[in-house]
Design a protein around this motif. Structure first.
Motif, mmCIF file in Angstrom:
data_model
loop_
_atom_site.group_PDB
_atom_site.id
_atom_site.type_symbol
_atom_site.label_atom_id
_atom_site.label_comp_id
_atom_site.label_asym_id
_atom_site.label_seq_id
_atom_site.Cartn_x
_atom_site.Cartn_y
_atom_site.Cartn_z
ATOM 1 N N GLY A 202 3.284 3.271 10.428
ATOM 2 C CA GLY A 202 2.616 2.512 9.371
ATOM 3 C C GLY A 202 2.565 3.286 8.080
ATOM 4 N N ASP A 204 2.582 4.815 4.388
ATOM 5 C CA ASP A 204 2.164 4.394 3.052
ATOM 6 C C ASP A 204 1.536 3.004 3.062
ATOM 7 N N SER A 205 0.656 2.773 3.992
ATOM 8 C CA SER A 205 0.023 1.464 4.097
ATOM 9 C C SER A 205 -1.486 1.593 3.948
ATOM 10 N N THR A 206 -2.096 0.519 3.501
ATOM 11 C CA THR A 206 -3.552 0.480 3.355
ATOM 12 C C THR A 206 -4.077 -0.758 4.064
ATOM 13 N N ASN A 229 -3.620 -5.595 7.105
ATOM 14 C CA ASN A 229 -2.791 -4.531 6.538
ATOM 15 C C ASN A 229 -1.586 -5.172 5.855
ATOM 16 N N ASN A 230 -1.484 -5.010 4.539
ATOM 17 C CA ASN A 230 -0.406 -5.646 3.783
ATOM 18 C C ASN A 230 0.967 -5.115 4.159
ATOM 19 N N LYS A 231 1.114 -3.801 4.245
ATOM 20 C CA LYS A 231 2.428 -3.208 4.503
ATOM 21 C C LYS A 231 2.959 -3.617 5.871
ATOM 22 N N LEU A 232 2.076 -3.699 6.848
ATOM 23 C CA LEU A 232 2.495 -4.089 8.189
ATOM 24 C C LEU A 232 2.561 -5.609 8.349
#
Length: 305
Positions: A202, A204-206, A229-232
């Motif tokens: 995961g 660089d995710s927030t 979680n936006n990135k995931l």
């Protein structure tokens, strides 16, 4: 890490506490899980019955306070019943004052997605996000610490920090959270930010997590949870209730366009009327997109001594 070393770690905590004239409390429990799982659309290939469980040995030390200052410590050793890989569960020190404290070691931070009575919760696929990638009990060699602030009665802030280096790669993250408790109401909110996927998935995710809990009665608690979680591209929502000995819950985990719905229930009963002994039958049913439906039934025996 060898079994001898881990046993020595628990003994060391006890020795330090004794030297500081601390009160050391020991407790232990044994737990057996008999679990039957069945993927309903493919029952022959994916049905199984397994026996698991562990023995948990705990040492808790609270050193004598020096005015408003304190030091706490805990060590928990896990001995599996179906193997010989002994390992540490909790191993931490916490020190500070009634207003500010710091916790260091192996532990779990604020739960931003509490599941209630989660004796068995088996999603049909590993989708979703529960705001727990930086919650704790991290792997060997990874730094984990949490700075806590008691800002007002019932209001606590906590900032968790995780860091690890593997070769030339680094992974780090922080996890600020706030818990507000007033009467029967408990609110939890937090986020976790990660960098570099070489060690922690995961990259660089927030992500964020929110939870609302309310005590309807002395033995009745309900929770509603949300995490994203936006990135995931992952989201989980859930609700659960503990009503005396009965636990009920629902979670929807979604990643991209795929979602998995899981319902679960458990009922905790005294075992033969013996103090500290319980038997808990539990059921989990999960249905998802492009995966087999999954049914799990578990009977847990637990004896606290």
């Amino acid at each position: 890490m060898s079994k001898t070393f881990k046993l020595a770690a628990v003994a060391a905590l006890c020795a330090v506490a004794a030297a500081a004239h601390a009160e050391v409390k020991f407790d232990a429990n044994i737990e057996f899980d008999t679990t039957y799982t069945d993927a309903r659309s493919n029952p022959v290939a994916k049905s199984s019955t397994d026996l698991g469980g562990r023995v948990e040995l705990n040492a808790n030390a609270e050193l004598a306070r020096n005015g408003d200052y304190f030091v706490n410590g805990r060590a928990s050793l896990i001995v599996p019943v179906n193997g010989n890989e002994v390992h540490m569960d909790d191993a931490w020190l916490q020190f500070g004052s009634s207003q500010v404290d710091f916790k260091l070691g192996r532990f779990e931070a604020v739960d931003l997605f509490p599941l209630g009575m989660d004796t068995v919760v088996m999603p049909a696929d590993g989708t979703g996000y529960r705001a727990n990638m930086l919650r704790g009990r991290v792997t060997d060699g990874r730094f984990h610490g949490a700075l806590g602030f008691n800002a007002a009665p019932g209001l606590r802030f906590e900032v968790g920090m995780v860091a690890e280096k593997a070769g030339n790669e680094n992974a780090s993250g922080f996890r600020p959270a706030v818990v507000y408790s007033q009467g029967d109401l408990t609110l939890r909110a937090g986020l976790e930010a990660l960098q570099n996927n070489a060690v922690i998935p995961g990259a660089d995710s927030t992500g964020v997590g929110l939870s609302v809990g309310y005590a309807l009665a002395k033995d009745t608690m309900i929770n509603a949870n949300y995490a994203h979680n936006n990135k995931l591209d992952a989201t989980s929502v859930g609700a659960n209730a503990v009503i005396g000995a009965l636990g009920l819950g629902y979670v929807q985990d979604k990643t991209g366009s795929n979602s998995v719905d899981t319902v679960y229930a458990a009922y905790k009963l005294p075992l033969l009327g013996v103090k500290g002994a319980f038997i808990t039958p539990a059921l989990s049913f999960s249905k998802g997109d492009k995966v087999d439906d999954l049914v799990a039934f578990r009977v847990r025996l637990n004896y606290q001594f």
